[in-house]
Design a protein around this motif. Structure first.
Motif, PDB file in Angstrom:
ATOM      1  N   ILE A 139     -14.097 -20.738  -9.636  1.00 34.04           N
ATOM      2  CA  ILE A 139     -13.600 -21.154 -10.926  1.00 34.04           C
ATOM      3  C   ILE A 139     -13.759 -22.556 -11.035  1.00 34.04           C
ATOM      4  CG2 ILE A 139     -11.494 -20.873 -12.353  1.00 34.04           C
ATOM      5  CD1 ILE A 139     -10.770 -18.552 -11.034  1.00 34.04           C
ATOM      6  N   THR A 140     -14.297 -22.919 -12.111  1.00 33.50           N
ATOM      7  CA  THR A 140     -14.321 -24.567 -12.369  1.00 33.50           C
ATOM      8  C   THR A 140     -13.826 -24.645 -13.797  1.00 33.50           C
ATOM      9  OG1 THR A 140     -16.379 -24.454 -11.158  1.00 33.50           O
ATOM     10  CG2 THR A 140     -15.948 -26.268 -12.602  1.00 33.50           C
ATOM     11  N   LYS A 182     -12.444 -27.176  -9.264  1.00 32.13           N
ATOM     12  CA  LYS A 182     -12.875 -26.196  -8.695  1.00 32.13           C
ATOM     13  C   LYS A 182     -11.554 -25.606  -7.711  1.00 32.13           C
ATOM     14  CE  LYS A 182     -17.580 -27.318  -9.194  1.00 32.13           C
ATOM     15  NZ  LYS A 182     -18.892 -26.345  -9.119  1.00 32.13           N
ATOM     16  N   GLU A 223      -9.241 -12.475  -9.627  1.00 31.18           N
ATOM     17  CA  GLU A 223     -10.162 -13.518 -10.957  1.00 31.18           C
ATOM     18  C   GLU A 223      -9.443 -13.527 -12.329  1.00 31.18           C
ATOM     19  OE1 GLU A 223     -14.425 -13.706 -12.426  1.00 31.18           O
ATOM     20  OE2 GLU A 223     -14.137 -11.941 -11.595  1.00 31.18           O
ATOM     21  N   GLU A 228     -13.563 -32.491 -13.759  1.00 32.42           N
ATOM     22  CA  GLU A 228     -13.911 -31.253 -13.105  1.00 32.42           C
ATOM     23  C   GLU A 228     -13.120 -31.045 -11.985  1.00 32.42           C
ATOM     24  OE1 GLU A 228     -18.128 -29.985 -11.269  1.00 32.42           O
ATOM     25  OE2 GLU A 228     -17.261 -31.609 -10.187  1.00 32.42           O
ATOM     26  N   GLN A 250     -13.183 -25.979 -20.851  1.00 32.34           N
ATOM     27  CA  GLN A 250     -14.253 -25.110 -20.499  1.00 32.34           C
ATOM     28  C   GLN A 250     -13.893 -24.481 -19.041  1.00 32.34           C
ATOM     29  OE1 GLN A 250     -17.796 -27.324 -20.910  1.00 32.34           O
ATOM     30  NE2 GLN A 250     -18.462 -25.837 -22.213  1.00 32.34           N
ATOM     31  N   ILE A 251     -13.938 -23.224 -18.974  1.00 32.50           N
ATOM     32  CA  ILE A 251     -13.556 -22.372 -17.795  1.00 32.50           C
ATOM     33  C   ILE A 251     -14.771 -21.813 -17.318  1.00 32.50           C
ATOM     34  CG2 ILE A 251     -12.152 -20.899 -16.332  1.00 32.50           C
ATOM     35  CD1 ILE A 251      -9.802 -21.630 -17.901  1.00 32.50           C
ATOM     36  N   PHE A 252     -15.500 -22.100 -16.275  1.00 34.27           N
ATOM     37  CA  PHE A 252     -16.780 -21.367 -15.669  1.00 34.27           C
ATOM     38  C   PHE A 252     -16.061 -20.313 -14.516  1.00 34.27           C
ATOM     39  CE2 PHE A 252     -18.109 -25.263 -17.542  1.00 34.27           C
ATOM     40  CZ  PHE A 252     -18.997 -24.972 -18.445  1.00 34.27           C
ATOM     41  N   ASN A 253     -16.826 -19.135 -14.338  1.00 33.62           N
ATOM     42  CA  ASN A 253     -16.593 -18.493 -13.117  1.00 33.62           C
ATOM     43  C   ASN A 253     -18.017 -17.949 -12.598  1.00 33.62           C
ATOM     44  OD1 ASN A 253     -16.112 -16.866 -15.342  1.00 33.62           O
ATOM     45  ND2 ASN A 253     -15.670 -15.313 -14.025  1.00 33.62           N
ATOM     46  N   ARG A 254     -17.915 -17.840 -11.451  1.00 29.98           N
ATOM     47  CA  ARG A 254     -19.224 -17.234 -10.570  1.00 29.98           C
ATOM     48  C   ARG A 254     -18.774 -16.513  -9.337  1.00 29.98           C
ATOM     49  NH1 ARG A 254     -22.963 -21.631  -8.093  1.00 29.98           N
ATOM     50  NH2 ARG A 254     -21.517 -22.746  -6.995  1.00 29.98           N
TER      51      ARG A 254
END
Length: 103
Positions: A52-53, A7, A15, A5, A40-44
């Motif tokens: 961004i993770t 970040k 973004e 992981e 996997q890419i996550f964003n919030r």
């Protein structure tokens, strides 16, 4: 299986550009490394910025070393990261995956 992981945060206006750049650099390079199993890419939105993770999945720690070098706890950054006003974590976390169930 090991999950890795990483970040970072960046301004909202960077973004989409940074996510595209992340695919061209980190995701591309990891996917070409033996033992890479997926990403996997996550964003919030977080405090007016975007977090961004990136999670990558690996067969074992030795495969991560082939990508990241001997000190796998140090994040691998790329030259144009600063173009996106990135505030990256300098370290990454690793997790033993005990459950991998996809819907």
């Amino acid at each position: 299986m090991i999950a890795r992981e990483w970040k970072a945060t960046c301004p909202k206006q960077h973004e989409q550009g940074f996510i595209e750049y992340l695919y061209q650099t980190g995701v591309k390079e990891t996917s070409e490394t033996d033992g890479f199993l997926g990403a996997q890419i996550f964003n919030r939105e977080l405090n007016g910025e975007v977090e961004i993770t990136l999670l990558t999945y690996w067969k074992d720690l030795e495969c991560i070393k082939a990508f990241a070098g001997e000190d796998i706890g140090v994040a691998k950054l790329y030259p144009e990261d600063e173009k996106y006003q990135l505030n990256p974590d300098r370290h990454v976390n690793h997790y033993q995956v005990h459950e991998n169930l996809w819907a």
